[in-house]
Design a protein around this motif. Structure first.
Motif, PDB file in Angstrom:
ATOM      1  N   GLY A  10     121.746  36.584  62.067  1.00 37.16           N
ATOM      2  CA  GLY A  10     122.219  37.804  61.443  1.00 37.16           C
ATOM      3  C   GLY A  10     123.014  37.460  60.194  1.00 37.16           C
ATOM      4  O   GLY A  10     123.351  36.308  59.948  1.00 37.16           O
ATOM      5  N   PHE A  16     122.614  40.057  65.912  1.00 33.30           N
ATOM      6  CA  PHE A  16     121.800  41.182  65.465  1.00 33.30           C
ATOM      7  C   PHE A  16     122.519  42.482  65.811  1.00 33.30           C
ATOM      8  O   PHE A  16     122.970  42.686  66.937  1.00 33.30           O
ATOM      9  N   GLY A  68     116.483  48.792  66.957  1.00 29.87           N
ATOM     10  CA  GLY A  68     115.615  47.608  67.007  1.00 29.87           C
ATOM     11  C   GLY A  68     114.936  47.411  65.670  1.00 29.87           C
ATOM     12  O   GLY A  68     115.015  48.260  64.771  1.00 29.87           O
ATOM     13  N   LYS A  69     114.263  46.278  65.542  1.00 30.61           N
ATOM     14  CA  LYS A  69     113.657  45.906  64.267  1.00 30.61           C
ATOM     15  C   LYS A  69     112.648  46.928  63.750  1.00 30.61           C
ATOM     16  O   LYS A  69     112.447  47.072  62.539  1.00 30.61           O
ATOM     17  N   SER A  95     122.818  45.591  56.543  1.00 29.98           N
ATOM     18  CA  SER A  95     123.223  44.198  56.374  1.00 29.98           C
ATOM     19  C   SER A  95     123.232  43.420  57.684  1.00 29.98           C
ATOM     20  O   SER A  95     123.092  42.210  57.678  1.00 29.98           O
ATOM     21  N   VAL A  96     123.392  44.110  58.820  1.00 30.56           N
ATOM     22  CA  VAL A  96     123.464  43.373  60.093  1.00 30.56           C
ATOM     23  C   VAL A  96     122.199  43.526  60.951  1.00 30.56           C
ATOM     24  O   VAL A  96     122.110  42.940  62.027  1.00 30.56           O
ATOM     25  N   THR A  97     121.245  44.332  60.474  1.00 28.12           N
ATOM     26  CA  THR A  97     119.994  44.470  61.238  1.00 28.12           C
ATOM     27  C   THR A  97     118.758  44.197  60.389  1.00 28.12           C
ATOM     28  O   THR A  97     117.731  43.769  60.903  1.00 28.12           O
ATOM     29  N   GLY A  98     118.840  44.542  59.110  1.00 29.49           N
ATOM     30  CA  GLY A  98     117.665  44.402  58.246  1.00 29.49           C
ATOM     31  C   GLY A  98     116.636  45.498  58.449  1.00 29.49           C
ATOM     32  O   GLY A  98     115.539  45.423  57.899  1.00 29.49           O
TER      33      GLY A  98
ATOM     34  N   MET B   1     115.158  37.750  58.060  1.00 29.56           N
ATOM     35  CA  MET B   1     116.082  37.640  59.198  1.00 29.56           C
ATOM     36  C   MET B   1     115.269  37.573  60.496  1.00 29.56           C
ATOM     37  O   MET B   1     114.554  38.491  60.833  1.00 29.56           O
ATOM     38  N   GLY B   2     115.337  36.447  61.162  1.00 28.47           N
ATOM     39  CA  GLY B   2     114.593  36.343  62.408  1.00 28.47           C
ATOM     40  C   GLY B   2     115.423  36.823  63.586  1.00 28.47           C
ATOM     41  O   GLY B   2     116.600  36.545  63.675  1.00 28.47           O
ATOM     42  N   THR B   3     114.805  37.559  64.448  1.00 29.49           N
ATOM     43  CA  THR B   3     115.539  38.087  65.588  1.00 29.49           C
ATOM     44  C   THR B   3     115.208  37.283  66.822  1.00 29.49           C
ATOM     45  O   THR B   3     114.059  37.023  67.103  1.00 29.49           O
ATOM     46  N   ILE B   7     117.036  38.954  72.605  1.00 37.24           N
ATOM     47  CA  ILE B   7     117.768  40.135  72.119  1.00 37.24           C
ATOM     48  C   ILE B   7     116.791  41.259  71.816  1.00 37.24           C
ATOM     49  O   ILE B   7     117.011  42.416  72.182  1.00 37.24           O
ATOM     50  N   GLN B  11     116.502  44.837  73.819  1.00 34.95           N
ATOM     51  CA  GLN B  11     116.615  46.098  73.088  1.00 34.95           C
ATOM     52  C   GLN B  11     115.382  46.970  73.349  1.00 34.95           C
ATOM     53  O   GLN B  11     115.508  48.171  73.598  1.00 34.95           O
ATOM     54  N   ARG B  15     115.317  50.659  75.260  1.00 37.63           N
ATOM     55  CA  ARG B  15     114.832  51.896  74.636  1.00 37.63           C
ATOM     56  C   ARG B  15     113.825  52.593  75.547  1.00 37.63           C
ATOM     57  O   ARG B  15     113.806  53.819  75.659  1.00 37.63           O
TER      58      ARG B  15
END
Lengths: 290, 187
Positions: A10, A16, A68-69, A95-98, B1-3, B7, B11, B15
């Motif tokens: 992150g 994230f 989520g992404k 800024s913290v998830t994209g 940014m890789g997640t 996590i 998530q 959901r």
């Protein structure tokens, strides 16, 4: 503590969605209880965030816990995408998830809002998250938290009804504008956050899930889709919404949206514009195309 | 940014769980990890702040495994926050599960049935539903959850807002019954 395997890249090394995974777990558990008991305020351990309490930390914690992404997020403040509070929250989450941000209500999968519900009805695939300053609707009539908890437990709402009655006697009108109390699922009186009366009907049997959170007051509550939400009213004194006296939005011409009133002090005139910036812009674009 | 995968999976599972709670009777399809869907759900909800208990024949093997994965602690049926049953008749154990208080109904436990069969393609539902989040005519079928078990759940949730919230888990589907739902039987 998160294990090394749970760390992600992150921004600046933050997890994230900023919150640590245990904080998210607690908030997620509370969200499920809130959905299971519509209108009931579930206590939770509100976390510190890099914005001050009272500036949307409740809504922010819900958003960060569920996002989520693949989500597309819209953030509005009084219906506007471009006010300081909305812009700051949007930038922080980005800024913290994209995740992708949008101002288009229809594209958004999550809508975080301060004090408005978009004019365009939300769908079953969308979740709206309300920033709540004061979650307790009975605080007006009872200062003690222990006592309001007892009142909710026993559904003892007589003092609230009396307050509304006295308001009518004194003012000839129920003087509550925003934060108009509602009955949820015929059980709990709930504070719908400071949305105008205009928006109350949108909560009733909505298609989307409605989540509310007060960060400073540490409460989460919810209205699931297709749930009865009724404003408090008397048989002989009905609830009514704001009356714009036939005025229309001066930008798009809409007479079917909630209007902001501005006063030009120099000219001594009043002007009306749509509160929902996206709704207004789409109306304008449609008018240009025609 | 890789997640990080875990996590992102937690998530995504949450959901689906949230949507299933918001729309009782609808099936949430989830692709389970190698740990299985039950463990995926527990990993989303459990940590050291809550307690759980497993009832039935797998108690001895499952409880240490769940504690190892989630950090949650075990408790007896009457005080556990999450009570995990194998799908089937639970006898009188279900009556012992905590239902919360009128001041704090959210203290009521979450009951999880695992190993159920949830058939998305079965058109005729055995059980009808009414309540928040439920479209008219919504029903569900859950072979392996005996009729008597659902009657017990109805009885336990009859003093709303006291009650328990239920998650039924099959191999790759979840169905939720919050305490606000009224369960009926389709004749």
């Amino acid at each position: 503590m998160n294990s090394a395997a749970e760390k992600i890249d992150g921004k600046n090394g933050y997890n994230f969605a900023f919150l640590d995974e245990n904080a998210k777990k607690e908030i997620r558990r509370r969200i499920l209880k809130a959905i299971s008991i519509p209108g009931y305020q579930v206590p939770f351990g509100s976390r510190e965030l890099p914005i001050a309490r009272g500036w949307g930390t409740g809504g922010l914690q819900i958003t960060l816990s569920i996002i989520g992404k693949s989500d597309i997020l819209k953030v509005i403040d009084q219906g506007c995408d471009d006010s300081v509070n909305a812009v700051n929250i949007r930038r922080f989450i980005k800024s913290v998830t994209g995740v992708e941000m949008t101002t288009d209500t229809e594209r958004a999968t999550l809508v975080q809002t301060r004090h408005r519900i978009p004019e365009k009805p939300l769908t079953k695939d969308q979740v709206i998250i309300f920033q709540v300053p004061f979650p307790e609707p009975l605080r007006t009539v009872e200062p003690s938290e222990a006592e309001t908890r007892r009142m909710h437990a026993e559904a003892d709402y007589s003092r609230m009804w009396l307050y509304l009655y006295e308001d009518i006697v004194k003012c000839g009108e129920i003087s509550i504008g925003a934060r108009y109390p509602v009955f949820v699922n015929n059980r709990y009186i709930m504070d719908p956050s400071p949305i105008p009366r205009w928006d109350i009907e949108k909560l009733n049997n909505s298609e989307c899930l409605n989540l509310f959170c007060a960060g400073r007051e540490k409460r989460i509550y919810a209205i699931p889709p297709r749930t009865s939400v009724k404003p408090l009213e008397f048989e002989d004194f009905r609830f009514r919404i704001e009356d714009f006296k036939g005025n229309k939005c001066e930008k798009c011409g809409s007479a079917n949206s909630y209007l902001d009133e501005t006063i030009d002090e120099a000219a001594g005139t009043r002007h009306y514009y749509c509160s929902d910036a996206d709704y207004c812009e789409k109306n304008l674009n449609n008018a240009v195309r025609k | 940014m890789g997640t990080d995968i875990k996590i992102a999976r937690n998530q995504g599972t949450f959901r689906e769980l949230m949507n299933a709670f918001a729309r009782p009777g609808s099936l949430a399809a989830i692709t389970p990890s190698s740990e299985g869907l039950l463990m995926d759900v527990l990993d989303v909800l459990l940590d050291h702040e809550v307690s759980f208990c497993v009832l039935g024949k797998n108690k001895e093997s499952m409880e240490p495994e769940i504690t190892a994965v989630t950090g949650s602690r075990t408790a007896d049926t009457g005080s556990a926050d999450f009570v995990i049953f194998a799908a089937g008749d639970t006898g009188d154990e279900l009556y012992k599960v905590k239902r919360g208080s009128l001041e704090y109904p959210d203290k009521g436990a979450t009951v999880i049935y695992y190993g159920a069969v949830l058939d998305e393609n079965k058109k005729i539902a055995d059980h009808s539903f009414k309540g928040p989040g439920i479209a008219a005519g919504t029903g569900f079928t859950a072979p392996g959850i005996p009729e008597g078990e659902l009657k017990k759940l109805s009885e336990i949730n009859s003093e709303y807002p006291l009650g328990v919230d239920t998650v039924i888990i099959s191999e790759n589907n979840i169905l939720c019954i919050p305490r606000s739902s009224k369960i009926g039987v389709v004749k």
